[in-house]
Each structure stands twice: as C-alpha cells, then as structure tokens.
Design a protein around this motif. Structure first.
Motif, mmCIF file in Angstrom:
data_model
loop_
_atom_site.group_PDB
_atom_site.id
_atom_site.type_symbol
_atom_site.label_atom_id
_atom_site.label_comp_id
_atom_site.label_asym_id
_atom_site.label_seq_id
_atom_site.Cartn_x
_atom_site.Cartn_y
_atom_site.Cartn_z
ATOM 1 N N ARG A 11 14.017 -10.096 -13.071
ATOM 2 C CA ARG A 11 13.960 -9.161 -11.968
ATOM 3 C C ARG A 11 13.701 -7.767 -12.545
ATOM 4 N NH1 ARG A 11 15.765 -10.407 -7.056
ATOM 5 N NH2 ARG A 11 16.705 -8.347 -6.701
ATOM 6 N N ALA A 12 12.633 -7.139 -12.051
ATOM 7 C CA ALA A 12 12.188 -5.862 -12.591
ATOM 8 C C ALA A 12 12.253 -4.777 -11.539
ATOM 9 C CB ALA A 12 10.762 -5.988 -13.118
ATOM 10 N N ALA A 13 12.612 -3.566 -11.982
ATOM 11 C CA ALA A 13 12.517 -2.374 -11.142
ATOM 12 C C ALA A 13 11.466 -1.461 -11.748
ATOM 13 C CB ALA A 13 13.859 -1.666 -11.067
ATOM 14 N N ILE A 14 10.667 -0.833 -10.912
ATOM 15 C CA ILE A 14 9.621 0.074 -11.364
ATOM 16 C C ILE A 14 9.976 1.494 -10.945
ATOM 17 C CG2 ILE A 14 7.187 0.707 -11.174
ATOM 18 C CD1 ILE A 14 6.537 -2.211 -10.623
ATOM 19 N N ILE A 15 9.912 2.419 -11.900
ATOM 20 C CA ILE A 15 10.054 3.844 -11.580
ATOM 21 C C ILE A 15 8.651 4.439 -11.624
ATOM 22 C CG2 ILE A 15 11.174 6.019 -12.133
ATOM 23 C CD1 ILE A 15 13.287 4.513 -13.662
ATOM 24 N N GLY A 16 8.180 4.934 -10.488
ATOM 25 C CA GLY A 16 6.819 5.439 -10.368
ATOM 26 C C GLY A 16 6.042 4.610 -9.362
ATOM 27 N N GLY A 17 4.992 5.219 -8.803
ATOM 28 C CA GLY A 17 4.246 4.507 -7.771
ATOM 29 C C GLY A 17 2.761 4.756 -7.792
ATOM 30 N N GLY A 18 2.239 5.255 -8.899
ATOM 31 C CA GLY A 18 0.812 5.545 -8.994
ATOM 32 C C GLY A 18 0.002 4.368 -9.495
ATOM 33 N N MET A 19 -1.186 4.658 -10.026
ATOM 34 C CA MET A 19 -2.102 3.628 -10.487
ATOM 35 C C MET A 19 -1.478 2.746 -11.561
ATOM 36 S SD MET A 19 -5.602 4.029 -12.696
ATOM 37 C CE MET A 19 -4.625 4.269 -14.185
ATOM 38 N N HIS A 24 1.477 -2.363 -13.575
ATOM 39 C CA HIS A 24 2.722 -3.003 -14.009
ATOM 40 C C HIS A 24 3.178 -4.031 -12.978
ATOM 41 C CE1 HIS A 24 4.371 -0.644 -17.541
ATOM 42 N NE2 HIS A 24 3.305 0.080 -17.214
ATOM 43 N N ARG A 25 3.091 -3.682 -11.700
ATOM 44 C CA ARG A 25 3.525 -4.614 -10.654
ATOM 45 C C ARG A 25 2.756 -5.922 -10.732
ATOM 46 N NH1 ARG A 25 1.107 -5.115 -5.159
ATOM 47 N NH2 ARG A 25 2.516 -6.394 -3.920
ATOM 48 N N ARG A 26 1.422 -5.832 -10.869
ATOM 49 C CA ARG A 26 0.623 -7.055 -10.969
ATOM 50 C C ARG A 26 0.994 -7.862 -12.209
ATOM 51 N NH1 ARG A 26 -3.391 -3.476 -8.815
ATOM 52 N NH2 ARG A 26 -4.168 -2.939 -10.894
ATOM 53 N N ARG A 45 8.536 8.767 -0.522
ATOM 54 C CA ARG A 45 7.512 8.110 -1.330
ATOM 55 C C ARG A 45 7.976 6.713 -1.741
ATOM 56 N NH1 ARG A 45 2.471 6.772 -2.383
ATOM 57 N NH2 ARG A 45 1.952 6.688 -4.593
ATOM 58 N N SER A 46 9.240 6.575 -2.091
ATOM 59 C CA SER A 46 9.787 5.257 -2.423
ATOM 60 C C SER A 46 9.631 4.298 -1.243
ATOM 61 C CB SER A 46 11.273 5.370 -2.792
ATOM 62 O OG SER A 46 11.464 6.198 -3.901
ATOM 63 N N THR A 47 9.928 4.790 -0.053
ATOM 64 C CA THR A 47 9.817 3.964 1.156
ATOM 65 C C THR A 47 8.374 3.545 1.401
ATOM 66 O OG1 THR A 47 11.739 5.060 2.140
ATOM 67 C CG2 THR A 47 10.244 3.910 3.635
ATOM 68 N N GLU A 48 7.451 4.486 1.209
ATOM 69 C CA GLU A 48 6.031 4.196 1.423
ATOM 70 C C GLU A 48 5.532 3.128 0.451
ATOM 71 O OE1 GLU A 48 1.713 6.500 0.928
ATOM 72 O OE2 GLU A 48 3.596 7.605 0.712
ATOM 73 N N ILE A 49 5.879 3.273 -0.829
ATOM 74 C CA ILE A 49 5.432 2.304 -1.835
ATOM 75 C C ILE A 49 6.062 0.943 -1.566
ATOM 76 C CG2 ILE A 49 5.366 1.751 -4.298
ATOM 77 C CD1 ILE A 49 5.781 4.826 -4.755
ATOM 78 N N ALA A 50 7.356 0.945 -1.301
ATOM 79 C CA ALA A 50 8.074 -0.316 -1.086
ATOM 80 C C ALA A 50 7.496 -1.095 0.092
ATOM 81 C CB ALA A 50 9.556 -0.045 -0.858
ATOM 82 N N ALA A 51 7.066 -0.391 1.130
ATOM 83 C CA ALA A 51 6.478 -1.073 2.290
ATOM 84 C C ALA A 51 5.197 -1.787 1.893
ATOM 85 C CB ALA A 51 6.215 -0.063 3.402
ATOM 86 N N GLY A 52 4.367 -1.133 1.087
ATOM 87 C CA GLY A 52 3.127 -1.760 0.651
ATOM 88 C C GLY A 52 3.353 -2.900 -0.319
ATOM 89 N N TRP A 53 4.391 -2.798 -1.124
ATOM 90 C CA TRP A 53 4.678 -3.825 -2.133
ATOM 91 C C TRP A 53 5.615 -4.916 -1.605
ATOM 92 C CZ3 TRP A 53 5.801 -0.719 -7.289
ATOM 93 C CH2 TRP A 53 4.628 -0.066 -7.688
ATOM 94 N N SER A 222 -1.927 11.575 -7.924
ATOM 95 C CA SER A 222 -3.385 11.574 -7.879
ATOM 96 C C SER A 222 -3.991 11.871 -9.225
ATOM 97 C CB SER A 222 -3.878 12.626 -6.872
ATOM 98 O OG SER A 222 -3.625 13.932 -7.367
ATOM 99 N N PHE A 223 -5.244 11.449 -9.396
ATOM 100 C CA PHE A 223 -5.996 11.732 -10.600
ATOM 101 C C PHE A 223 -7.032 12.820 -10.371
ATOM 102 C CE2 PHE A 223 -4.047 8.018 -12.246
ATOM 103 C CZ PHE A 223 -4.142 8.114 -13.622
#
Length: 381
Positions: A11-19, A24-26, A45-53, A222-223
């Motif tokens: 079980r992994a936790a990720i800190i960060g939500g960019g590219m 890492h998620r994949r 931002r955490s909520t936004e990323i978590a919804a997509g993931w 963003s980049f």
C-alpha cells in the motif's frame, strides 16, 4: 501498519500530484501495489487529485503518516524532498524519493543517515538503468567485451525551456535548488554512464550558462506559464552546462547538458569507447544500441540474439514490440517493492546513489563558479 511479507499487496501513499506523481501512480499499479491515498500541495488539490485517481485525499502529512501505508512516494518540488523523506522514514515507512533527494549535500547525507539507521528500503528513481538494452551493455562490460575504456562522452538535451515564456518552479532556486539543468537531467547521465561503464567520476571542470535571463514564475502543478500571466523574474539556475570529467582510473569524459536545445525532447545519449569495442546508446531510441569495432559496426536490438540474464529479466515483450520510459519506471518500482519483501534486486538505485548525485552536482556548480578543476567529495581514490 501491516507487517511486511504478510502476503498482502504493498500500500503506497503519494505526496505530490503533478506529471511525475502520475508516473509513480501507474508504476505502483503495474507493480501490483495499491495507491492508498495522495497528499497534494493544499487540501483542495488533494481532493481534486484523489477524485481523478479514485483514492483517498489526505488533509495533511500527519494524516498520511497515520494511515495504513507501507511506502511513501515523494514527488514534490525539490526543496521538500529531504523533509518529507525524513518524516516518512521516521514514521516507519519505506521511501521512494524523487531526485535530487535534497538541495544540498549536507541535507542529502542526513537523509541517507536516517534511512540507514531505520533499516527501511529507500530508493531514488534513476530509472534509465531499467532499459533492458542498458542492462545488456552493462553485462557485456562485466564480461570484458569492451576492454579498458579510452573515453566516455555524450549529452542530455531537452527543449522544454526553450521559449522565454516557459516557467516552472524548477527555475526558482528556493523551490528547485541552486542547480536546474544539471541536477534535473545531468544527474541521470552521470548515474547511467557510471552504472554501465563501471567507472567513477573523480574530478571535473564545468561551464554553465543561462540562455533566458528572465522567465515567468511557474507553479508546482505546471511546466509552463502563459505569456504575461506573471511578471518575469530573474533566472538564477542554469539552462545548460558543459562538463569535462576524469574518472578515478584516469579515463577522460565529457557531457553537454541543455534544456534549451530546439527539437530535442529527451535525448540522453552516450558513447563509451573501449580498447576493443565502442558502444552508443540513445534514450530516444532505447530498443537498440550501436557497437563499433576495428572490423566495423553493428546494431543490437532488445529481445533478439543471446540475451544476458539481466536483459532477459526486464524484457517482458517480444523483440519489435517497443518498451519505453514508463516500463523502466514500472520495473524500478517493482524492484523497490521486491526489496521491501526481502529480495536484493541487481542495480536498484538507493538514496546512496542520490547522495552521490548531489556531490557531483555540487562539484559542477563549484567549478563553474571558480573556474578550476574540482574534486567530487566522497569519490573513492
């Protein structure tokens, strides 16, 4: 936290939500792990990323460290790597930390010390080691096919900072550290060439340059930044570097690193010239390598002909069915998780490799500032 080796998935936790976090998620999922949750730059931002993931959003670091996770993947701006990594290790979690593992050598050494004392697995994604053809070249070097090295040379060229309107947190020294181009991509070239050649860089002299003196500020998500979106700020980190090196055994080397080379998306290229044979690898064409000898030249392809054991382990598709960067990342995370389970995968890059990289980056910047040959601290003599 569940005991490791209990037969349950990691079980992994990720800190960060960019590219990079998405990569890492994949890789976590490809390795059979579960993304248990994510911590972004702010709660919304955490909520936004978590919804997509389709995972849990952690409101803060304390909540993440209190959760049922085995390993923490740190994918945040460089200046936060050492603090997040230290917190994860001290909470008893294994660690995958993006490079640079810290923005200074003392911080990197301190993080390595925490990892060593913890007995936990702590790795850094120098993932180009995981191209199967790279492992083939390394195996051939170990077998003595190339003979003593005469010369090591190459480049790592990108163009994502070519436009004066390109902005990113990496440009800002307080977020990215005092090196940009070399710490970001030159570090990969040095790690890969040392890994394949078996040589260790000892001393160097360097020149750095800033092609665009002012850029718009970029966010952590963003980049790039739209022209005129923010007032331009002075650029203090390098766009390009030219570095001459000598290894501990006296082999000369050089590398050109650039993030402003038009048309070069991600060209990590090296040539290693030996007494018996030479070899060329180009990361943008990672399925093949060029081999030269006094009789001529040949090209070898992944998955064809006799395979070294290490190439065979990483070649999961038949020859002609291309494997690429994400496959490398997947294999790196799989090896990290195998190490968590008690295995000892060959070539797994650890925080010690991250500390080595920090020392090379410091030597490059110190030499560029002083104009003199500079020793790489900690290099065996």
């Amino acid at each position: 936290m569940r005991p490791h080796g209990s037969g349950t998935e990691v079980r992994a936790a990720i800190i960060g939500g960019g590219m990079v976090a998405a990569i890492h998620r994949r890789a976590i999922q490809a390795a059979g792990g579960v993304v248990a949750g994510v911590l972004g730059s702010r709660p919304e931002r955490s909520t936004e990323i978590a919804a997509g993931w389709r995972t849990t959003a952690y409101p803060d670091l304390d909540a993440l460290l209190a959760a049922d996770v085995d390993v923490v993947h740190v994918c945040t701006p460089n200046s936060t790597h050492s603090s997040y990594g230290t917190a994860a290790l001290r909470a008893g979690r294994h660690l995958v930390c993006e490079k640079p593992i810290a923005t200074s050598v003392p911080e990197a050494a301190e993080l390595v010390g925490v990892a060593s004392a913890s007995g936990l697995v702590a790795t850094v994604p120098f993932v180009y080691r995981y191209h199967p053809i790279v492992r083939e070249l390394r195996a051939r070097r170990l077998a003595g096919e190339f003979g003593p090295w005469h010369l090591l040379h190459g480049s790592y060229l990108q163009d994502w900072m070519l436009s004066p309107d390109a902005g990113n947190w990496r440009v800002q020294a307080e977020a990215g550290g005092r090196s940009r181009a070399f710490a970001d991509i030159g570090s990969h070239w040095c790690d890969l060439v040392e890994f394949v050649s078996g040589e260790r860089f000892d001393v160097l002299t360097a020149l750095t340059s800033i092609a665009v003196p002012d850029r718009p500020e970029g966010s952590a998500e963003s980049f790039s930044a739209a022209a005129g979106a923010t007032p331009p700020v002075p650029v203090v980190t390098e766009d390009a570097a030219f570095v001459m090196l000598r290894t501990a055994t006296g082999v000369p080397a050089n590398v050109i690193v650039s993030q402003v080379s038009a048309g070069r998306r991600n060209r990590l290229w090296f040539e290693l010239d030996g007494a018996a044979r030479s070899v060329v690898f180009d990361q943008e064409s990672p399925e093949t390598a060029w081999l030269g000898s006094a009789e001529g030249a040949t090209v070898i392809a992944r998955g064809t002909g006799p395979l070294s054991a290490d190439q065979q382990r990483l070649s999961y598709l038949p020859g002609g069915h291309a494997q690429g960067y994400q496959d490398c990342f997947n294999a790196f995370v799989a090896d990290t998780y195998a190490a968590i389970a008690g295995d000892k995968p060959v070539g797994l890059p650890t925080l010690e490799d991250g500390l080595r990289s920090a020392r090379i980056v410091d030597a490059v910047l110190d030499s560029a500032a002083s104009g003199v040959w500079t020793s790489i601290e900690g290099t065996p003599r």
